[in-house]
Design an enzyme around this catalytic site. Structure first.
Site, short mmCIF file in Angstrom:
data_model
loop_
_atom_site.label_atom_id
_atom_site.label_comp_id
_atom_site.label_asym_id
_atom_site.label_seq_id
_atom_site.Cartn_x
_atom_site.Cartn_y
_atom_site.Cartn_z
N HIS A 34 0.84 -1.19 0.00
CA HIS A 34 0.00 0.00 0.00
C HIS A 34 0.88 1.25 0.00
O HIS A 34 2.07 1.18 0.32
CB HIS A 34 -0.91 -0.01 1.23
CG HIS A 34 -2.02 -1.02 1.15
ND1 HIS A 34 -3.03 -1.11 2.07
CD2 HIS A 34 -2.27 -2.00 0.24
CE1 HIS A 34 -3.87 -2.08 1.73
NE2 HIS A 34 -3.42 -2.64 0.63
N GLU B 149 1.26 3.66 2.02
CA GLU B 149 1.96 3.94 3.28
C GLU B 149 3.26 3.14 3.37
O GLU B 149 4.29 3.67 3.78
CB GLU B 149 1.06 3.59 4.47
CG GLU B 149 -0.18 4.48 4.62
CD GLU B 149 -1.40 3.92 3.90
OE1 GLU B 149 -1.23 3.22 2.88
OE2 GLU B 149 -2.52 4.19 4.36
N CYS C 188 -5.94 1.23 6.07
CA CYS C 188 -6.59 -0.05 6.35
C CYS C 188 -6.06 -0.57 7.70
O CYS C 188 -5.15 0.01 8.29
CB CYS C 188 -6.31 -1.05 5.23
SG CYS C 188 -4.64 -1.75 5.26
N CYS D 170 -2.25 -1.09 7.68
CA CYS D 170 -1.47 0.14 7.73
C CYS D 170 -1.67 0.87 9.06
O CYS D 170 -0.72 1.42 9.63
CB CYS D 170 -1.85 1.05 6.56
SG CYS D 170 -1.35 0.39 4.96
#
Lengths: 195, 338
Positions: free
Chosen positions: A70, A72, A109, A112
């Site tokens: 992702h 991040e 999410c 993360c």
């Protein structure tokens, strides 16, 4: 456009400062970059209170074949690469993230949100919520749970929420049109209004 | 390993959703006891009671798992309504309209009965709760699929031993003593093995995250070789063996490829579809969610953790809002025999 953070004397529309809006615009540009290469359009920047933008990222799950890449995680790897030789990893992580805020187009999410907690992030600002996976209030409250590795952090949403949602909607409408077999839901239509 | 003879594996236990582990949770309902001959007069009125706001019949609102009527000592008992949604006087009026006098000598009464608030999710719950009031039950697919055969248990012990070895490697390297192995249950092949790297390399590279990345990097390498050999139009026999040829000294051993030739091209982007993870300690929220994103099939873990997300602090693998669920078995560990 300066990378240096600045405390705006006045608060801009929606309760966010001009500097915060600038950082979220950068995150949205990264989401656009993801969209352009067929990745789920989510982007983020990490901003250190002295150094400015120290990491930026966008989704890279398709390219890497790894569903955990992702935005991040991409940006965090950039930050970790800044560690000076000789500085212990744990010290660098603690000292850096305690002074760093995240600007991300979609609520982190669960994965993360948990990662940010382990790193000791100071604050997360996001655009739209994530009612399927959200870890900062929508589904789970990983950022404020009593149990969990790392430290609690503040999370606030709504900065350019509409822009973040529209990027996702365009992506999923396009995905549907490219699908080899028609999906049960039928052809999706781009919705331009918000609840 | 001098004490190996005294070590024995504990039996892995499935980690079920709260729906499957909860005990009897009562909700109190008004029940009319009427003579059998009065039942046909009463039932039409009971159904009128049950029509929801949308005009559709809702037999008992959230209590649809309950049978409406049961026989009792020559009489018939009918659930009228939850106590919280009705009153005794309203229901006495209802029965009176049906020609049933609850104060006369017909034996008709209205009583309160505690019944199960929830539909049973397991056979054991069904057997227990139906004693309170009859109910219907459909065996969920999930309950059938979490029984492990002897062969599966033996394979699980073999894979977990490899994960324990990886945990020892992590400890020897000065890192968190956790190890993980990703295996293909169909072929029995170990797809990836990883030691925890959170202290020495990367704060987020827990063994599970490292294992997922090891699977991804093996697949990326395989695709690169495939593309290269297609460009050459000459299959490279040496490359076909495809193992240990791109090892990096980062704790992410590529042990073998899951399926030579075919590769994992049918994944649709979901890296770990069909694979099982063996990890020595219960995954945290980050790792448990990473396994959702990777579409893992099953997870076996050894030690429980207070902040674990697969049974201890959360049950992420069966969370209703998440778009992928997986089976979890815990307590798969080697213990000293007493």
């Amino acid at each position: 456009m300066s990378d240096k953070p600045e405390q705006a004397a006045t608060t801009a529309a929606g309760g966010f400062t001009a500097a915060e809006q600038t950082y979220m615009r950068q995150a949205l540009a990264l989401a656009e970059e993801a969209y352009a290469v067929g990745e789920v359009p989510v982007g983020c920047v990490f901003v250190h209170d002295e150094l400015g933008v120290v990491g930026q990222g966008r989704n890279r799950t398709n390219e890497t074949l790894n569903g955990t890449r992702h935005a991040e995680f991409e940006a965090i790897d950039q930050i970790l690469a800044l560690r000076p030789a000789g500085t212990p990893l744990a010290d660098f992580v603690r000292d850096t993230f305690a002074r760093t805020d995240l600007f991300v187009t979609v609520e982190p999410c669960v994965m993360c949100a948990s990662a940010l907690r382990k790193l000791g992030l100071r604050r997360a600002v996001y655009g739209c919520g994530n009612d399927k996976f959200g870890g900062c209030g929508s589904v789970f409250t990983i950022h404020t749970d009593e149990v969990g590795e790392g430290s609690k952090y503040e999370a606030v949403g709504g900065l350019f929420r509409g822009e973040a949602i529209m990027a996702l909607r365009r992506f999923y409408v396009r995905e549907n049109d490219h699908a080899p077999a028609p999906k049960r839901k039928g052809r999706r239509v781009l919705k331009t209004t918000f609840d | 390993m001098s004490d190996q003879g005294q070590m024995a594996w504990s039996t892995p236990e499935p980690v079920h959703s709260d729906e499957r582990t909860r005990g009897f949770d009562p909700v109190t309902v008004f029940v009319a006891t009427v003579p059998p001959r009065s039942l046909s007069a009463l039932l039409p009125w009971v159904s009128v009671l049950s029509v929801g706001d949308n005009g559709l019949e809702r037999p008992l609102g959230a209590l649809q798992h309950l049978k409406r009527v049961r026989p009792a000592n020559g009489m018939q008992q009918v659930i009228l309504a939850p106590v919280a949604e009705s009153t005794l006087s309203e229901l006495e009026l209802l029965l009176a309209r049906s020609g049933i006098d609850t104060h006369g000598d017909s034996g008709a009464t209205i009583d309160q009965v505690a019944v199960s608030r929830w539909a049973p999710a397991t056979r054991a719950q069904f057997d227990d709760w139906k004693e309170r009031w009859p109910m219907s039950f459909r065996l969920a697919a999930a309950e059938r699929s979490d029984a492990l055969s002897d062969a599966e248990v033996a394979a699980a012990q073999r894979f977990m031993q490899l994960a324990l070895d990886a945990a020892e490697d992590a400890a020897a390297a000065g890192d968190e003593p956790v190890g993980a192995v990703m295996a293909d249950p169909k072929s029995g092949v170990v797809v990836a093995r990883a030691s925890d790297l959170r202290r020495t390399h990367h704060p987020l590279m827990h063994a599970t995250m490292a294992c997922i990345e090891a699977v991804a990097s093996a697949e990326r390498a395989r695709r690169a070789r495939e593309a290269a050999s297609q460009a050459d139009e000459q299959p490279n026999a040496g490359e076909k063996r495809g193992r240990h040829d791109n090892d990096q000294d980062d704790g992410q051993d590529e042990v073998a490829e899951p399926d030579e030739g075919e590769g994992r091209a049918d994944l649709g982007g979901y890296l770990c579809s069909g694979l099982d993870l063996y990890v020595t300690r219960e995954p945290c929220a980050m790792c448990a969610m990473a396994l959702v994103h990777s579409r893992i099939r099953r997870v076996f873990y050894g030690e429980r953790s207070d902040e674990g997300a697969l049974g201890s602090a959360h049950k992420l693998h069966v969370h209703p809002s998440l778009n992928h669920h997986y089976l979890v078995f815990r307590d798969l560990r080697r213990q000293l025999q007493p």
